[in-house]
Write a protein that holds these residues in place. Structure first.
Motif, PDB file in Angstrom:
ATOM      1  N   TRP A 199       0.861  -1.067   0.066  1.00 24.62           N
ATOM      2  CA  TRP A 199       0.038  -0.009   0.018  1.00 24.62           C
ATOM      3  C   TRP A 199       0.845   1.259   0.067  1.00 24.62           C
ATOM      4  O   TRP A 199       0.437   2.392  -0.567  1.00 24.62           O
ATOM      5  N   GLY A 200       2.144   1.160   0.630  1.00 26.58           N
ATOM      6  CA  GLY A 200       2.889   2.431   0.407  1.00 26.58           C
ATOM      7  C   GLY A 200       3.469   2.994   1.886  1.00 26.58           C
ATOM      8  O   GLY A 200       4.523   3.814   1.799  1.00 26.58           O
ATOM      9  N   ASN A 201       3.045   2.321   2.974  1.00 24.35           N
ATOM     10  CA  ASN A 201       3.647   2.592   4.206  1.00 24.35           C
ATOM     11  C   ASN A 201       3.650   4.257   4.535  1.00 24.35           C
ATOM     12  O   ASN A 201       4.832   4.644   4.202  1.00 24.35           O
ATOM     13  N   ALA A 202       2.905   4.921   4.364  1.00 24.32           N
ATOM     14  CA  ALA A 202       2.975   6.476   4.429  1.00 24.32           C
ATOM     15  C   ALA A 202       3.305   7.235   5.692  1.00 24.32           C
ATOM     16  O   ALA A 202       3.739   8.392   5.754  1.00 24.32           O
ATOM     17  N   TRP A 203       3.314   6.273   6.823  1.00 28.16           N
ATOM     18  CA  TRP A 203       3.367   7.028   8.048  1.00 28.16           C
ATOM     19  C   TRP A 203       4.757   6.543   9.042  1.00 28.16           C
ATOM     20  O   TRP A 203       4.962   6.758  10.148  1.00 28.16           O
ATOM     21  N   GLY A 204       5.600   6.063   8.143  1.00 26.48           N
ATOM     22  CA  GLY A 204       6.979   5.637   8.759  1.00 26.48           C
ATOM     23  C   GLY A 204       6.919   4.708   9.644  1.00 26.48           C
ATOM     24  O   GLY A 204       8.022   4.830  10.722  1.00 26.48           O
ATOM     25  N   TYR A 205       6.058   3.701   9.828  1.00 24.38           N
ATOM     26  CA  TYR A 205       5.988   2.732  10.945  1.00 24.38           C
ATOM     27  C   TYR A 205       7.133   1.683  10.853  1.00 24.38           C
ATOM     28  O   TYR A 205       7.886   1.562  11.950  1.00 24.38           O
ATOM     29  N   THR A 206       7.789   1.300   9.764  1.00 24.94           N
ATOM     30  CA  THR A 206       8.880   0.478   9.645  1.00 24.94           C
ATOM     31  C   THR A 206      10.124   1.024   9.767  1.00 24.94           C
ATOM     32  O   THR A 206      10.330   2.313   9.280  1.00 24.94           O
ATOM     33  N   PRO A 207      11.004   0.796  10.523  1.00 25.62           N
ATOM     34  CA  PRO A 207      12.276   1.363  10.916  1.00 25.62           C
ATOM     35  C   PRO A 207      13.114   1.606   9.592  1.00 25.62           C
ATOM     36  O   PRO A 207      14.009   2.702   9.738  1.00 25.62           O
ATOM     37  N   CYS A 208      13.119   0.712   8.652  1.00 28.12           N
ATOM     38  CA  CYS A 208      13.807   0.986   7.537  1.00 28.12           C
ATOM     39  C   CYS A 208      13.483   2.156   6.698  1.00 28.12           C
ATOM     40  O   CYS A 208      14.225   2.699   5.861  1.00 28.12           O
ATOM     41  N   MET A 209      12.313   2.686   6.809  1.00 27.86           N
ATOM     42  CA  MET A 209      12.006   3.915   6.283  1.00 27.86           C
ATOM     43  C   MET A 209      12.821   5.183   6.819  1.00 27.86           C
ATOM     44  O   MET A 209      12.866   6.281   6.198  1.00 27.86           O
ATOM     45  N   LYS A 210      13.413   4.986   7.762  1.00 28.33           N
ATOM     46  CA  LYS A 210      14.183   6.001   8.710  1.00 28.33           C
ATOM     47  C   LYS A 210      13.687   7.285   8.618  1.00 28.33           C
ATOM     48  O   LYS A 210      13.885   8.326   8.822  1.00 28.33           O
ATOM     49  N   GLY A 211      12.218   7.276   9.252  1.00 27.56           N
ATOM     50  CA  GLY A 211      11.569   8.286   9.518  1.00 27.56           C
ATOM     51  C   GLY A 211      10.802   8.818   8.454  1.00 27.56           C
ATOM     52  O   GLY A 211      10.170  10.127   8.598  1.00 27.56           O
ATOM     53  N   ILE A 212      11.136   8.783   7.161  1.00 27.82           N
ATOM     54  CA  ILE A 212      10.496   9.395   5.935  1.00 27.82           C
ATOM     55  C   ILE A 212       9.059   9.009   6.082  1.00 27.82           C
ATOM     56  O   ILE A 212       8.639   8.178   5.753  1.00 27.82           O
ATOM     57  N   THR A 213       8.093  10.270   5.847  1.00 26.87           N
ATOM     58  CA  THR A 213       6.613  10.054   5.811  1.00 26.87           C
ATOM     59  C   THR A 213       6.300  10.976   4.740  1.00 26.87           C
ATOM     60  O   THR A 213       6.597  12.082   4.350  1.00 26.87           O
ATOM     61  N   TYR A 214       4.911  10.610   4.171  1.00 24.44           N
ATOM     62  CA  TYR A 214       4.455  11.385   3.510  1.00 24.44           C
ATOM     63  C   TYR A 214       3.941  12.542   3.597  1.00 24.44           C
ATOM     64  O   TYR A 214       4.071  13.596   2.821  1.00 24.44           O
ATOM     65  N   ASP A 215       3.386  13.021   4.896  1.00 28.35           N
ATOM     66  CA  ASP A 215       3.066  13.988   5.265  1.00 28.35           C
ATOM     67  C   ASP A 215       4.059  15.118   5.419  1.00 28.35           C
ATOM     68  O   ASP A 215       3.713  16.288   5.266  1.00 28.35           O
ATOM     69  N   LYS A 216       5.109  14.636   5.987  1.00 21.95           N
ATOM     70  CA  LYS A 216       6.326  15.682   6.397  1.00 21.95           C
ATOM     71  C   LYS A 216       7.265  15.810   5.156  1.00 21.95           C
ATOM     72  O   LYS A 216       8.029  16.885   5.267  1.00 21.95           O
TER      73      LYS A 216
END
Length: 310
Positions: free
Chosen positions: A143-160
């Motif tokens: 789906w795209g994991n927009a809220w940075g739940y998974t650690p490997c996204m390093k806190g990168i989120t769609y909203d910010k």
């Protein structure tokens, strides 16, 4: 159709409570609690002929082609879909099937080298499973994991960090496709599953789908537009809770939830993302009930594989 008032603070808070991960419904399950690779079969659908009869028919139609091997990876959407997709692939194509979805994940979780930052253990990374299973197709549904739940996204989120989010997502798509190709060689094709409308940020999923389509073109992959099957015909990216029943759903009442009105529910009232018509649980699981949205999407994926084999 539900009125589009989903931007209210109450709804957004409810979505965050469900998952806080861009993949609501993963609950509070830790990675160790999530099911690993599975090869279970879903309960038979009411109209399905016996698997043996269907496989015999498939063999007659394509006598020179062996049954394909299919690996299915993804987030909670794949978690709830996995048994139904497996049953469809086995019944229609006699496919050999394996699934290893993990709720709350995104593409980077399945990459080699993410280590402790990943919700997916090393044994179930995409490349590791491809080397072990040697599939003809790897179906990816995220789906795209927009809220940075998974650690490997390093806190990168769609909203910010919107641009950085899409740049990172496209880079991960390239890396994942390359790792799958490196592990499987020419025989393995990636099937990118396009997602249905996003109730909260409709343009986000449109751009995520564009990344999947671009990556499929660039690396010889396939696209299965499963999301179109759960969107109104007039607008591919308009979210709705219910749609008119299809001919199949009208013939099989379990899939036409409001027969008098000729409509069927795609989602529960309090879950705008998932298509399982049973409530989510803390420990993620395949959907335990017949759900029209799941059947619609998995039918598209199975048909895409079947079309490629013709």
């Amino acid at each position: 159709m539900r009125k589009r008032n989903l931007w209210s603070a109450g709804v957004l808070a409810g979505l965050l409570l469900l998952g806080a991960c861009g993949d609501p419904g993963s609950g509070d399950a830790a990675p160790a609690d999530l099911p690993g690779a599975t090869d279970r079969a879903a309960p038979p659908e009411p109209s399905a002929s016996s698997s043996a009869t269907t496989r015999q028919r498939a063999a007659r139609n394509a006598p020179d082609k062996p049954a394909p091997k299919v690996l299915y990876l993804g987030d909670s959407l794949a978690m709830e879909n996995q048994d139904v997709l497996g049953a469809q692939l086995k019944d229609r194509l006699g496919a050999r099937y394996r699934s290893a979805p993990y709720s709350g994940t995104t593409l980077c979780d399945y990459l080699d080298g993410t280590g402790e930052d990943s919700l997916v253990p090393d044994k179930d990374k995409a490349a590791a499973l491809v080397r072990a299973q040697r599939p003809d197709y790897v179906v990816l549904q995220f789906w795209g994991n927009a809220w940075g739940y998974t650690p490997c996204m390093k806190g990168i989120t769609y909203d910010k960090q919107r641009d950085k989010y899409f740049d990172r997502y496209a880079a991960d798509a390239r890396r994942l496709a390359a790792q799958i190709r490196g592990a499987g060689g020419e025989r393995t094709r990636v099937v990118w599953v396009l997602q249905g409308p996003d109730a909260i940020t409709p343009d986000r999923v449109r751009r995520v789908n564009a990344i999947y389509e671009a990556q499929a073109r660039a690396s010889g992959g396939l696209v299965a537009d499963a999301g179109k099957a759960v969107a109104p015909g007039a607008d591919r990216y308009t979210w709705v809770e219910k749609l008119p029943c299809t001919a199949y759903e009208r013939q099989h009442p379990a899939y036409c939830t409001e027969q008098g009105a000729g409509r069927t529910a795609l989602h529960l009232d309090d879950d705008f993302l998932h298509f399982c018509l049973a409530p989510t649980t803390a420990k993620s699981r395949p959907c335990p009930v017949r759900s029209p949205g799941i059947r619609r999407m998995t039918s598209v994926v199975a048909e895409r594989v079947a079309t490629d084999l013709r």
